[in-house]
Write a protein that holds these residues in place. Structure first.
Motif, PDB file in Angstrom:
ATOM      1  N   UNK A   1       2.827   6.630  -8.099  1.00  0.00           N
ATOM      2  CA  UNK A   1       3.645   7.685  -7.490  1.00  0.00           C
ATOM      3  C   UNK A   1       2.745   8.826  -7.004  1.00  0.00           C
ATOM      4  N   UNK A   2       3.006   9.307  -5.820  1.00  0.00           N
ATOM      5  CA  UNK A   2       2.236  10.448  -5.304  1.00  0.00           C
ATOM      6  C   UNK A   2       3.219  11.512  -4.822  1.00  0.00           C
ATOM      7  N   UNK A   3       2.799  12.768  -4.940  1.00  0.00           N
ATOM      8  CA  UNK A   3       3.631  13.877  -4.463  1.00  0.00           C
ATOM      9  C   UNK A   3       3.046  14.370  -3.154  1.00  0.00           C
ATOM     10  N   UNK A   4       3.715  14.077  -2.072  1.00  0.00           N
ATOM     11  CA  UNK A   4       3.246  14.543  -0.768  1.00  0.00           C
ATOM     12  C   UNK A   4       4.118  15.733  -0.367  1.00  0.00           C
ATOM     13  N   UNK A   5       3.598  16.941  -0.607  1.00  0.00           N
ATOM     14  CA  UNK A   5       4.393  18.138  -0.315  1.00  0.00           C
ATOM     15  C   UNK A   5       4.010  18.758   1.014  1.00  0.00           C
TER      16      UNK A   5
ATOM     17  N   UNK B   1      14.106  10.996  -3.695  1.00  0.00           N
ATOM     18  CA  UNK B   1      13.231   9.929  -3.243  1.00  0.00           C
ATOM     19  C   UNK B   1      11.860  10.008  -3.879  1.00  0.00           C
ATOM     20  N   UNK B   2      11.178   8.869  -3.805  1.00  0.00           N
ATOM     21  CA  UNK B   2       9.892   8.752  -4.463  1.00  0.00           C
ATOM     22  C   UNK B   2       8.956   8.008  -3.518  1.00  0.00           C
ATOM     23  N   UNK B   3       7.697   8.401  -3.493  1.00  0.00           N
ATOM     24  CA  UNK B   3       6.715   7.718  -2.656  1.00  0.00           C
ATOM     25  C   UNK B   3       5.619   7.159  -3.550  1.00  0.00           C
ATOM     26  N   UNK B   4       5.284   5.887  -3.337  1.00  0.00           N
ATOM     27  CA  UNK B   4       4.211   5.265  -4.110  1.00  0.00           C
ATOM     28  C   UNK B   4       3.104   4.827  -3.176  1.00  0.00           C
ATOM     29  N   UNK B   5       1.886   5.175  -3.553  1.00  0.00           N
ATOM     30  CA  UNK B   5       0.727   4.764  -2.773  1.00  0.00           C
ATOM     31  C   UNK B   5      -0.079   3.828  -3.655  1.00  0.00           C
ATOM     32  N   UNK B   6      -0.296   2.617  -3.203  1.00  0.00           N
ATOM     33  CA  UNK B   6      -0.964   1.582  -4.007  1.00  0.00           C
ATOM     34  C   UNK B   6      -0.337   1.461  -5.388  1.00  0.00           C
ATOM     35  N   UNK B   7       0.981   1.589  -5.438  1.00  0.00           N
ATOM     36  CA  UNK B   7       1.684   1.426  -6.705  1.00  0.00           C
ATOM     37  C   UNK B   7       1.770   2.672  -7.568  1.00  0.00           C
TER      38      UNK B   7
ATOM     39  N   UNK C   1       0.820  -1.213   0.000  1.00  0.00           N
ATOM     40  CA  UNK C   1       0.000   0.000   0.000  1.00  0.00           C
ATOM     41  C   UNK C   1       0.851   1.259   0.000  1.00  0.00           C
ATOM     42  N   UNK C   2       2.084   1.119   0.490  1.00  0.00           N
ATOM     43  CA  UNK C   2       2.954   2.295   0.538  1.00  0.00           C
ATOM     44  C   UNK C   2       4.382   1.853   0.277  1.00  0.00           C
ATOM     45  N   UNK C   3       5.053   2.627  -0.550  1.00  0.00           N
ATOM     46  CA  UNK C   3       6.437   2.297  -0.818  1.00  0.00           C
ATOM     47  C   UNK C   3       7.262   3.574  -0.874  1.00  0.00           C
ATOM     48  N   UNK C   4       8.421   3.544  -0.230  1.00  0.00           N
ATOM     49  CA  UNK C   4       9.342   4.673  -0.298  1.00  0.00           C
ATOM     50  C   UNK C   4      10.588   4.185  -1.014  1.00  0.00           C
ATOM     51  N   UNK C   5      11.050   4.987  -2.000  1.00  0.00           N
ATOM     52  CA  UNK C   5      12.228   4.571  -2.769  1.00  0.00           C
ATOM     53  C   UNK C   5      13.326   5.624  -2.654  1.00  0.00           C
ATOM     54  N   UNK C   6      14.480   5.165  -2.250  1.00  0.00           N
ATOM     55  CA  UNK C   6      15.692   6.004  -2.251  1.00  0.00           C
ATOM     56  C   UNK C   6      15.498   7.375  -1.623  1.00  0.00           C
TER      57      UNK C   6
ATOM     58  N   UNK D   1      14.920   2.881   1.497  1.00  0.00           N
ATOM     59  CA  UNK D   1      13.750   2.377   0.771  1.00  0.00           C
ATOM     60  C   UNK D   1      13.043   1.343   1.640  1.00  0.00           C
ATOM     61  N   UNK D   2      11.716   1.347   1.588  1.00  0.00           N
ATOM     62  CA  UNK D   2      10.984   0.281   2.292  1.00  0.00           C
ATOM     63  C   UNK D   2       9.582   0.155   1.697  1.00  0.00           C
ATOM     64  N   UNK D   3       8.929  -0.948   2.013  1.00  0.00           N
ATOM     65  CA  UNK D   3       7.543  -1.146   1.560  1.00  0.00           C
ATOM     66  C   UNK D   3       6.669  -1.481   2.760  1.00  0.00           C
ATOM     67  N   UNK D   4       5.383  -1.203   2.601  1.00  0.00           N
ATOM     68  CA  UNK D   4       4.413  -1.516   3.645  1.00  0.00           C
ATOM     69  C   UNK D   4       3.234  -2.211   2.970  1.00  0.00           C
TER      70      UNK D   4
END
Lengths: 509, 337
Positions: A321-325, A313-319, A262-267, A278-281
């Motif tokens: 990419x989302x921009x959380x500013x 870094x990049x954040x993915x929500x349910x696969x 559901x959530x992934x953080x990359x680099x 990086x991690x996944x949830x």
């Protein structure tokens, strides 16, 4: 080595209580001239309390301190410093607007007659900074220095004194690799000069390199003390944590093997705090985050949520990419964040309880003016659901107890009906009963299909609740532990950088 | 911090002082009015009262804007100069529009529109520089205060800008006229107060102002766009200044470097007398209204008596401000443990 020498500073049967809580039990400690004595223990083991007592910042509830065989009762750090017992703080204690030089001589300025002898002070200051091999300008304002330079100023402040006992509370937490080397060289010189050094660190590698003698504290008790020779890092790590987990924790909910991410953080890179993490949830999962305070866990999570800037870094929500500013963007993605600083960042203390509850999702209580009845109703539901116990007539959040504040904060973040809940140090400073309730709440969340990220410095909490544990050390995510790997020994090894990927590569870089 | 928050143990005792805090400004206003009547019965005359309220409208309207800024933890020192600058630009604009549209309603409406737009922009600048530049509001608005003041002096070339006589005749009722027996400035004051009250106490914006003023970090961690809300308070302040200026221009029909001098301090004084906390987190619109009226009333009473020289107006105002704040603080102190 001079282990046969008389101890310079010796503490006997030191006890200390804060209110009804006893945090130190009959601690004995001897510091010998020309020896580096390492003090080890988990967060909250009582290390900082003990060194504060030795250096006069706190008084012992009972017990004696002897210097050169004479009893000493310090009523303040000034008296200890006059005896040559100097402490370098973990939290920097410098006057920000003063220059490095003014800080180094603060409170003991050199004078010629009525006036300051700036020339002499500058001279001494340059010598000290040169010994530390830093390029810090004595005239630079402390505010403008980097954290590691500030730490160097703090160290210079200590060594310009006539120091006999030097106490260092995690001095390398903010230093760069090179600065650590310089510090170790300095420690070696001080040792040759016959200074007794007490060195606190979580980093077992460092201890192994410089310590002559080691003492381990756990839960305020002395567990082990003796020469470093013959003690392995692994054995020490075990001694630091070694206690059984009680059945404080509910059974973990089963995690479907095909549960989607559901959530992934990359680099993710946060300047000065996190290097390439990086991690996944996955759905229904509790992902623990372990490591010592300052390892970069909070920085990583807050950068992910848009609460602090990140450089990559990049954040993915349910696969996707989302921009959380901004945290508002995270709220829209139904991610809730429970801060670790409930008084400073979580609740408006001088506001009422209802406005505090609805502040995060006030929109839901407006049509278009704020509907007080709906607020009232939500408040009663929250009291029910989270078992918030009101003292009669509590008008503001400040009047609630710590545990009830925590529950109110939990209720507040739950007003957005999140799918992902990020909890930072959920049980800091609250009683066992409330802890238990919070643990069960985490379990309920995962049962209902929510995912939880749990940042905690309490090892047992991580082990008891997490499906997986990500461990960080000095800004590096050293590993993600699963299944059998999740035990205190293993986590401690990753947290102190003994084990794990990338630690050495990152350091050299 | 502790003293602001009533302690649990003294709930019963602090209940009484809490009421005193809410009603304090009103009680003080009543006491002052009573004093006025005792000194000179003419004080309660309808003419005197309406005159007094009309004159308090300028400061009052500006102070309502200031209540938002201060509640959200900011400060705006530029309002007096801003009023002078807006008045100057408005007069120049209307004078030049006379050639095209004649001294009619169009000219005046365009002047009013320009005034509101200018206020909004000036507030936006104050807000953006404080939030994005991360500079203390005191410093930023001290700077803009000097800028606007010198701009109006420059526009007037060191002298006075006068409104075209034709326009003045048509514009005059906005200050001197009345509707159902109530002077128009008083009506505008009342309207701004009601809107301000609803905005501060019954909307998200108002709630966010309280939260930001209490603890900016908590607001940030509650997903509030802190910078945006703070900038909006300055813009609201700018609009209030523009409204006050729109009423002020027809009064004298002129503007100069001396227009609106010290208005910022009077506005802040009105806000503080009304019980809003200067360091933010707690604001009260009706208190501000009462504070503004009290300040004018002091001058009015001194006018009606020979006992104290009119020149001592500032002294009496100063004493009352200090006493008012002392009383508010004292009631907190009592409830501390």
């Amino acid at each position: 080595m001079s282990t046969q020498d008389q101890p310079l500073l010796s503490a006997r049967r030191i006890c200390r209580s804060f209110g009804p809580n006893q945090v130190l039990f009959d601690i004995d400690l001897d510091l010998v001239p020309g020896e580096v004595h390492a003090l080890l223990g988990e967060n909250g083991a009582g290390k900082s309390t003990l060194v504060k007592i030795l250096s006069g910042y706190l008084s012992a509830t009972s017990g004696d301190i002897h210097l050169d065989g004479e009893a000493r009762h310090y009523r303040g750090s000034g008296e200890a410093e006059a005896d040559g017992v100097v402490m370098i703080h973990q939290e920097l204690a410098l006057a920000e607007q003063l220059s490095a030089e003014e800080n180094i001589f603060l409170g003991r300025e050199l004078r010629r007659g009525l006036f300051l002898d700036r020339k002499a002070m500058r001279e001494r200051c340059r010598e000290a900074l040169a010994e530390l091999e830093t390029r810090v300008d004595p005239r630079a304002r402390v505010k403008d220095l980097s954290t590691s330079d500030q730490q160097m100023v703090e160290i210079a402040k200590a060594i310009t004194r006539d120091v006999r006992v030097l106490i260092m509370d995690e001095p390398t937490a903010t230093l760069t690799e090179h600065e650590v080397e310089v510090l170790f060289a300095l420690i070696a010189r001080l040792r040759e000069r016959g200074v007794a050094i007490l060195y606190i660190s979580h980093k077992l590698r460092e201890i192994e390199r410089i310590a002559d003698r080691v003492t381990v504290l756990r839960d305020g008790r002395l567990i082990d003390s003796g020469p470093m020779a013959g003690r392995s890092k692994e054995a020490l790590a075990r001694l630091m944590v070694g206690r059984e987990i009680t059945d404080m924790y509910p059974e973990r909910s089963a995690l479907a093997s095909d549960a989607e991410v559901v959530l992934e953080a990359r680099n993710m890179v946060v300047p000065g705090a996190v290097k390439q993490a990086s991690f996944t949830l996955r759905r229904g999962e509790v992902l623990g985050f372990g490591g010592v305070v300052g390892a970069g866990r909070t920085a990583l999570i807050e950068a992910l949520l848009g609460l602090r800037p990140r450089s990559a870094g990049e954040v993915l929500r349910n696969g996707q990419p989302v921009a959380l500013r901004h945290l508002r963007d995270a709220v829209r993605q139904r991610i809730a964040y429970l801060t670790e600083d409930r008084k400073g960042k979580g609740l408006v203390l001088n506001m009422g309880l209802r406005p505090n509850l609805t502040l995060l999702n006030l929109r839901a209580y407006c049509r278009p003016l704020i509907d007080r009845r709906r607020e009232e109703q939500a408040f009663h539901e929250a009291i029910e659901r989270f078992d918030i116990r009101l003292r009669t007539e509590a008008r503001t959040a400040a009047e609630l107890s710590g545990g009830n504040q925590q529950k109110l904060l939990l209720a507040k973040v739950m007003t957005i009906d999140p799918e992902i809940v990020i909890i930072n140090e959920p049980t800091r400073g609250i009683d066992v009963g409330t802890k238990h309730q919070i643990y069960h709440f985490v379990r309920e969340l995962t049962e209902a299909g929510c995912s939880v990220i749990l940042i905690s410095s309490e090892m047992s909490e991580l082990i008891g609740l997490s499906h997986r544990v990500a461990v960080m050390c000095a800004g590096v995510l050293t590993g993600v532990l699963e299944g059998e790997q999740i035990n205190e020994h293993e986590i401690m090894q990753y947290a102190s950088g003994i084990k794990g990927v990338g630690v050495d590569e990152q350091r050299r870089a | 911090m502790n003293s602001v928050v009533p302690n649990n143990k003294s709930v019963a005792r602090s209940q009484a002082s809490f009421d005193l805090k809410t009603w304090g400004p009103f009680i003080a206003l009543m006491a002052l009015a009573l004093l006025g009547v005792l000194i000179n019965p003419a004080f309660l005359g309808l003419d005197n009262l309406s005159n007094m309220l009309t004159r308090s409208a300028f400061i009052g309207i500006i102070a309502i804007g200031a209540t938002f800024v201060i509640t959200a933890g900011g400060l705006d020192l530029s309002v007096g100069s801003m009023a002078a600058f807006i008045a100057g630009v408005m007069i120049i604009l209307m004078n030049s529009l006379v050639e095209q549209f004649g001294p009619g309603l169009t000219t005046i409406l365009l002047g009013i529109g320009a005034s509101l737009l200018l206020g909004l922009c000036a507030g936006f600048i104050n807000g953006m520089v404080t939030t994005k530049g991360k500079i203390e509001a005191f410093i930023v608005t001290l700077g803009t205060m000097g800028i606007y003041r010198s701009l109006v002096t420059y526009l007037a070339d060191g002298g006075t800008l006068s409104l075209d006589w034709g326009v003045r005749d048509i514009y005059r009722p906005v200050y001197y006229g009345s509707l159902v027996g109530i002077p128009i400035p008083v009506l505008v004051f009342l309207l701004v107060a009601v809107v301000g009250y609803i905005l501060l106490n019954h909307t998200r914006f108002g709630r966010y102002c309280f939260a930001i003023g209490s603890n900016e970090k908590v607001a940030e961690y509650s997903a509030i766009h802190v910078d945006r809300i703070k900038t909006m308070t300055y813009m609201l302040q700018g609009v209030c200044v523009a409204l006050a200026t729109i009423i002020y221009v027809p009064r004298l029909g002129s503007a100069s470097g001396a227009t609106g001098v010290l208005w910022e301090l009077e506005a802040i004084a009105a806000v503080i007398i009304g019980g809003t906390v200067l360091k933010g987190g707690h604001g009260r619109i009706w208190g501000t209204v009462v504070g503004a009226i009290m300040l004018t009333m002091i001058g009015n009473i001194l006018n009606l008596t020979d006992a104290i020289s009119n020149y001592l107006n500032g002294t009496v105002q100063g004493i009352i401000i200090i006493v008012a704040v002392y009383l508010q603080r004292a009631s907190w102190r009592k409830s501390a443990p």
